[in-house]
Design an enzyme around this catalytic site. Structure first.
Site, short mmCIF file in Angstrom:
data_model
loop_
_atom_site.label_atom_id
_atom_site.label_comp_id
_atom_site.label_asym_id
_atom_site.label_seq_id
_atom_site.Cartn_x
_atom_site.Cartn_y
_atom_site.Cartn_z
N GLY A 12 10.97 49.47 24.79
CA GLY A 12 11.96 50.13 25.65
C GLY A 12 12.06 51.61 25.33
O GLY A 12 13.14 52.19 25.33
N ARG A 15 13.34 55.18 28.00
CA ARG A 15 14.69 55.58 28.46
C ARG A 15 15.69 55.45 27.32
O ARG A 15 15.46 54.72 26.35
CB ARG A 15 15.18 54.66 29.57
CG ARG A 15 14.37 54.68 30.82
CD ARG A 15 15.15 54.03 31.96
NE ARG A 15 15.19 52.57 31.91
CZ ARG A 15 16.31 51.85 31.96
NH1 ARG A 15 17.50 52.46 32.03
NH2 ARG A 15 16.27 50.53 31.95
N ASN A 88 13.83 47.67 20.32
CA ASN A 88 14.95 48.34 20.99
C ASN A 88 15.23 47.80 22.38
O ASN A 88 16.38 47.81 22.83
CB ASN A 88 14.64 49.85 21.06
CG ASN A 88 15.55 50.59 22.01
OD1 ASN A 88 16.70 50.88 21.70
ND2 ASN A 88 15.05 50.88 23.21
N SER A 143 23.95 45.38 18.02
CA SER A 143 25.12 45.90 18.73
C SER A 143 26.40 45.52 18.00
O SER A 143 26.47 44.45 17.37
CB SER A 143 25.17 45.31 20.15
OG SER A 143 26.39 45.66 20.79
N TYR A 156 24.76 38.39 25.91
CA TYR A 156 24.34 39.61 25.20
C TYR A 156 24.86 39.59 23.76
O TYR A 156 24.11 39.82 22.81
CB TYR A 156 24.87 40.84 25.95
CG TYR A 156 24.58 42.16 25.27
CD1 TYR A 156 23.35 42.79 25.45
CD2 TYR A 156 25.53 42.78 24.47
CE1 TYR A 156 23.08 44.00 24.83
CE2 TYR A 156 25.27 44.00 23.86
CZ TYR A 156 24.05 44.60 24.05
OH TYR A 156 23.78 45.81 23.44
N ALA A 158 25.74 37.06 21.94
CA ALA A 158 25.06 36.02 21.17
C ALA A 158 23.62 36.43 20.84
O ALA A 158 23.12 36.15 19.74
CB ALA A 158 25.07 34.71 21.96
N LYS A 160 22.58 39.38 20.26
CA LYS A 160 22.60 40.37 19.18
C LYS A 160 23.03 39.73 17.85
O LYS A 160 22.55 40.14 16.79
CB LYS A 160 23.52 41.53 19.55
CG LYS A 160 23.04 42.33 20.77
CD LYS A 160 21.66 42.93 20.56
CE LYS A 160 21.29 43.91 21.67
NZ LYS A 160 19.98 44.54 21.46
#
Ligand SMILES: NC(=O)c1ccc[n+]([C@@H]2O[C@H](COP(=O)([O-])OP(=O)(O)OC[C@H]3O[C@@H](n4cnc5c(N)ncnc54)[C@H](OP(=O)(O)O)[C@@H]3O)[C@@H](O)[C@H]2O)c1
Length: 251
Positions: A12, A15, A88, A143, A156, A158, A160
């Site tokens: 990733g 960006r 990432n 996160s 999301y 979970a 992380k």
């Protein structure tokens, strides 16, 4: 030709935070493989703008195991090996439990875990074979949500939390091969992923979560990732570093 610097793969990388990570490694003299899924033009433009030589772009869908394998091996081939993997790439969707259908709920969980957690695990499996016995590093971008909870983005959060566990398991499993594994856990960062929420009516309250009354810039995450890949950071293996401007203090 004299090959300079280490070989870095950033998933990733075209960006947002990934782009800042790519720029930090290139500024330090490393060669970077910029992974992208859909942002082909941004990836190529970034590669051409980076200082130094030998950078590459590689494409792949993190949710597709075969694609991940081809992407990681392609990066190692383009760079002449691999010293650092930065996991990432990730997706972040909204799926409030009492507002979405059962089918939507399942689809969101499957896509999010496949991309954010299984995709990262697959990239580690593929990269570890290149990283071993050369002082390799793996840095996972987790996160704050893994610790604080994600009431409207449960898959999301979970994914992380799973990534944190994966980080710690791999730190122990790969140390005998000279590979150190760590994670960073940012709070809100000013990127496309957070734009909608930061520009919504919630924006001021989100910024006020930190006593600095702002969110992070991508470069503030990138500098920590860059440090975790530095020679004296091997002892940070197994660490999950909070980068949240004191917005959430865990004990
Ligand atoms: N922004 C925040 O507030 C925040 C906070 C905490 C943690 N994080 C974490 O920081 C990391 C970077 O986030 P960001 O804010 O920079 O996000 P972003 O701007 O939304 O970028 C997401 C990146 O992930 C890639 N990606 C998404 N799904 C993919 C898939 N299936 N296969 C391959 N690549 C995929 C995208 O690639 P293409 O564009 O090429 O498709 C893009 O480069 C993520 O792990 C995120 O969870 C972000």
């Amino acid at each position: 030709m004299i090959v300079m610097g280490r070989a870095i793969l950033v998933t990733g990388g075209a960006r947002g935070i990934g782009r800042a990570i790519v720029e930090a490694f290139a500024a330090g003299g490393d060669r970077v493989a910029i992974h992208y899924r859909g942002s082909a033009a941004s990836a190529a433009e970034l590669r051409d703008a980076l200082p130094g030589e030998g950078h590459a772009v590689v494409q792949g869908d993190m949710a597709d195991p075969a694609s991940v394998r081809a992407m990681v091996d392609g990066a190692a081939e383009a760079l002449g090996g691999l010293d650092v993997l930065v996991n990432n790439a990730a997706m972040y969707t909204t799926h409030p439990v009492l507002e979405v259908s059962y089918e939507e709920w399942q689809a969101e969980w499957r896509a999010t875990l496949d991309t954010n957690l299984v995709g990262a695990a697959n990239a580690i499996w593929c990269a570890a074979r290149h990283l071993r016995d050369r002082g390799g590093r793996i840095i996972n971008v987790s996160s704050r949500g893994a610790f604080r909870g994600e009431p409207r983005h449960a898959a999301y959060g979970a994914s992380k939390a799973g990534l944190n566990s994966l980080t710690q398991s791999m730190a122990v499993a790969l140390a005998p091969y000279g590979i150190a594994v760590a994670a960073v856990a940012p709070g809100f960062v000013a990127t496309d992923m957070a734009r909608e929420r930061l520009e919504s009516a919630d924006g001021p309250a989100i910024r006020a979560e930190s006593p600095f009354e702002r969110v992070a810039e991508p470069q503030e995450v990138a500098s920590a990732v860059h440090w975790l890949a530095s020679p004296l950071a091997q002892w940070a293996s197994g660490a999950i570093i909070d980068l949240n401007g004191a917005s959430y203090l865990r004990t």
